[in-house]
Motif scaffolding. Structure first.
Motif, PDB file in Angstrom:
ATOM      1  N   GLN A   5      34.504  34.296  37.983  1.00  0.00           N
ATOM      2  CA  GLN A   5      35.051  33.074  37.384  1.00  0.00           C
ATOM      3  C   GLN A   5      34.752  33.028  35.892  1.00  0.00           C
ATOM      4  OE1 GLN A   5      33.259  30.065  39.844  1.00  0.00           O
ATOM      5  NE2 GLN A   5      35.102  29.889  41.120  1.00  0.00           N
ATOM      6  N   SER A   6      33.580  33.458  35.503  1.00  0.00           N
ATOM      7  CA  SER A   6      33.227  33.483  34.076  1.00  0.00           C
ATOM      8  C   SER A   6      34.115  34.458  33.318  1.00  0.00           C
ATOM      9  CB  SER A   6      31.763  33.879  33.888  1.00  0.00           C
ATOM     10  OG  SER A   6      30.920  32.889  34.404  1.00  0.00           O
ATOM     11  N   GLU A   7      34.362  35.616  33.913  1.00  0.00           N
ATOM     12  CA  GLU A   7      35.230  36.595  33.266  1.00  0.00           C
ATOM     13  C   GLU A   7      36.656  36.062  33.147  1.00  0.00           C
ATOM     14  OE1 GLU A   7      34.975  40.333  35.282  1.00  0.00           O
ATOM     15  OE2 GLU A   7      32.822  40.479  34.943  1.00  0.00           O
ATOM     16  N   GLN A   8      37.139  35.404  34.194  1.00  0.00           N
ATOM     17  CA  GLN A   8      38.486  34.839  34.153  1.00  0.00           C
ATOM     18  C   GLN A   8      38.580  33.753  33.083  1.00  0.00           C
ATOM     19  OE1 GLN A   8      39.875  33.016  37.769  1.00  0.00           O
ATOM     20  NE2 GLN A   8      41.994  33.011  37.076  1.00  0.00           N
ATOM     21  N   MET A  49      30.764  34.043  41.094  1.00  0.00           N
ATOM     22  CA  MET A  49      30.500  33.273  39.884  1.00  0.00           C
ATOM     23  C   MET A  49      30.787  34.112  38.634  1.00  0.00           C
ATOM     24  SD  MET A  49      29.209  30.233  38.951  1.00  0.00           S
ATOM     25  CE  MET A  49      27.654  29.434  38.965  1.00  0.00           C
ATOM     26  N   ALA A  50      30.401  35.394  38.646  1.00  0.00           N
ATOM     27  CA  ALA A  50      30.655  36.255  37.492  1.00  0.00           C
ATOM     28  C   ALA A  50      32.156  36.437  37.284  1.00  0.00           C
ATOM     29  CB  ALA A  50      29.966  37.605  37.666  1.00  0.00           C
TER      30      ALA A  50
END
Length: 84
Positions: free
Chosen positions: A4-7, A1-2
């Motif tokens: 995906q947030s960074e991407q 999940m982290a």
């Protein structure tokens, strides 16, 4: 999940950069065209479709940096006027 947030954050930064770059160069191109007494349709400028929000952008960084002038801009393309 982290991850995906960074991407998603990186894609937002990239999109904002492309929009900013495009706006800056549109401004330079429009100013040059108007200085040459060329007609610029303000209505047409409101409908830009040249930013690809969903594709892949491949950039050769060194090649692009070599094109910059001393102020940090790329040269505007010289286009010939179409004769009526």
């Amino acid at each position: 999940m982290a991850g995906q947030s960074e991407q998603a954050w990186c894609l937002n930064v990239l999109t904002n950069s492309v929009v900013t770059w495009t706006s800056e160069y549109y401004g330079l191109a429009i100013a040059q065209m108007r200085a040459e007494d060329r007609a610029v349709d303000d209505g047409l400028l409101a409908h830009s479709e040249n930013v690809n929000y969903h594709g892949t952008i491949n950039v050769e960084i060194d090649t692009e940096l070599a094109k910059l002038d001393p102020v940090g801009y790329r040269p505007l393309l010289a286009r010939r006027r179409k004769r009526p």
